[in-house]
Design an enzyme around this catalytic site. Structure first.
Site, PDB file in Angstrom:
ATOM      1  N   HIS A   1       0.849  -1.205   0.000  1.00 58.27           N
ATOM      2  CA  HIS A   1       0.000   0.000   0.000  1.00 58.27           C
ATOM      3  C   HIS A   1       0.874   1.240   0.000  1.00 58.27           C
ATOM      4  O   HIS A   1       2.087   1.153   0.148  1.00 58.27           O
ATOM      5  CB  HIS A   1      -1.000  -0.016   1.157  1.00 58.27           C
TER       6      HIS A   1
ATOM      7  N   HIS B   1       1.437   3.951   1.934  1.00 58.35           N
ATOM      8  CA  HIS B   1       2.000   4.708   3.065  1.00 58.35           C
ATOM      9  C   HIS B   1       3.531   4.764   2.989  1.00 58.35           C
ATOM     10  O   HIS B   1       4.182   3.796   2.598  1.00 58.35           O
ATOM     11  CB  HIS B   1       1.546   4.103   4.398  1.00 58.35           C
TER      12      HIS B   1
ATOM     13  N   ASP C   1       5.957   4.648   5.119  1.00 60.13           N
ATOM     14  CA  ASP C   1       6.815   3.676   5.816  1.00 60.13           C
ATOM     15  C   ASP C   1       6.924   2.357   5.041  1.00 60.13           C
ATOM     16  O   ASP C   1       7.680   1.459   5.436  1.00 60.13           O
ATOM     17  CB  ASP C   1       6.350   3.451   7.272  1.00 60.13           C
ATOM     18  N   HIS C   2       6.185   2.245   3.923  1.00 57.26           N
ATOM     19  CA  HIS C   2       6.252   1.056   3.068  1.00 57.26           C
ATOM     20  C   HIS C   2       6.840   1.359   1.688  1.00 57.26           C
ATOM     21  O   HIS C   2       7.155   0.430   0.941  1.00 57.26           O
ATOM     22  CB  HIS C   2       4.847   0.447   2.908  1.00 57.26           C
TER      23      HIS C   2
ATOM     24  N   HIS D   1      -7.459  -0.883   5.426  1.00 55.57           N
ATOM     25  CA  HIS D   1      -6.451   0.053   5.953  1.00 55.57           C
ATOM     26  C   HIS D   1      -6.285   1.211   4.960  1.00 55.57           C
ATOM     27  O   HIS D   1      -6.351   2.382   5.322  1.00 55.57           O
ATOM     28  CB  HIS D   1      -5.149  -0.705   6.173  1.00 55.57           C
TER      29      HIS D   1
ATOM     30  N   ASP E   1      -0.215  -3.902   6.197  1.00 55.65           N
ATOM     31  CA  ASP E   1      -0.882  -3.394   7.401  1.00 55.65           C
ATOM     32  C   ASP E   1      -2.344  -3.827   7.467  1.00 55.65           C
ATOM     33  O   ASP E   1      -3.178  -3.147   8.056  1.00 55.65           O
ATOM     34  CB  ASP E   1      -0.809  -1.863   7.452  1.00 55.65           C
TER      35      ASP E   1
ATOM     36  N   HIS F   1       4.538  -4.892  10.576  1.00 57.73           N
ATOM     37  CA  HIS F   1       4.900  -4.242  11.844  1.00 57.73           C
ATOM     38  C   HIS F   1       4.985  -5.234  12.993  1.00 57.73           C
ATOM     39  O   HIS F   1       4.221  -6.203  13.048  1.00 57.73           O
ATOM     40  CB  HIS F   1       3.874  -3.161  12.228  1.00 57.73           C
TER      41      HIS F   1
HETATM   42 FE    FE Z   1       2.755   0.733   8.094  1.00 60.85          FE
HETATM   43 ZN    ZN Z   2       0.085   1.629   6.560  1.00 60.79          ZN
END
Ligand code: FE
Ligand code: ZN
Length: 258
Positions: A54, A56, A58-59, A110, A132, A170
């Protein structure tokens, strides 16, 4: 044979790496430096494929650097906006990678276009890269999707072969399990799993991957229709009557849980 490694990134992310001693793929490289450091220590292995679940940061933040440095091909959700040009994939698509067939699943909730990757593995149990959407003991927050969408996505992950090794993005396991124990206090398997995971974290070890069969026994978000979880939600939230309302109330309870 294939090796599966969680590379820790930021405070609690994992960048999953799969390799056969010659070729590697990584999932959700939020930090290019983490992947480049591993490749520098394993110079016989070439990164040729990147999977993204996805949009975001942090990915995806590593996408600015990794494909350029390694030549790797990026497969990312067709329905989401990515920071670089990618090969868009969605439900029904397959990615063939050095003898593996990675199947793409749409798992909105998400984010609106979130996808997951599942693959059988010769002589090993299957793997699921679920970003996530599904965490050990929990699930992702509903930033873009509805409770009904997330429940449907989790139902489809729950129907995968139960020896699947679940690889979330995570390390949220201990805080999720504390919530799970508040919801489902009489679950003996949950208590035992909390003990195992507490020890692993004390030793600095990941609690992941985790078997889907374990998640089916301990994760309240996969068990929201069970008598124990549904009764706990109803006791707290008198209006939770059907499956989706129960799931929505459970997710809202977790948002407030300390
Ligand atoms: Fe994340
Ligand atoms: Zn995420």
């Amino acid at each position: 044979s294939m090796n599966l490694i969680p590379l820790p990134a930021f405070t609690d992310n994992y960048i999953w790496l799969l390799h056969d001693d010659r070729h590697a793929l990584v999932v959700d490289p939020g930090d290019a430096a983490v992947v480049l450091a591993w490749l520098a220590q394993n110079p016989q292995v070439q990164l040729d494929t990147i999977l993204v679940t996805h949009h975001h940061a942090d990915h995806t933040a590593g996408l600015a650097e990794l494909p350029e440095r390694t030549g790797a091909t990026v497969h990312a959700p067709a329905m989401e906006k990515m920071p670089v040009a990618v090969h868009g994939v969605q439900q029904g698509d397959d990615i063939f990678w050095h003898g593996l067939r990675l199947q793409v699943l749409d798992v909105p909730g998400h984010t609106a276009g979130h996808i997951a990757f599942w693959s059988a593995m010769p002589d090993q149990s299957p793997v699921l890269f679920c970003g996530d959407t599904l965490f050990s003991g929990g699930c992702g927050r509903l930033f873009e999707g509805t409770p009904a969408q997330m429940l449907d996505s989790l139902d489809r992950l729950a129907a995968l072969p139960d020896d699947t090794r679940v690889c979330p993005a995570h390390e949220y396991t201990l805080s999720n399990l504390k919530f799970a124990l508040a919801v489902d206090p009489d679950n003996a398997t949950l208590h035992a799993h909390f003990g195992v995971c507490t020890q692993l974290r004390q030793q600095g070890q990941p609690t992941l991957p985790v078997r889907l069969s374990t998640e089916l026994a301990i994760n309240p978000f996969l068990r929201s229709r069970s008598h124990a979880v549904a009764a706990a939600v109803r006791q707290r939230e008198a209006l939770a009557v059907d499956d989706v309302t129960t799931f929505a109330a459970l997710r809202a309870w977790k948002n407030e849980f300390k």
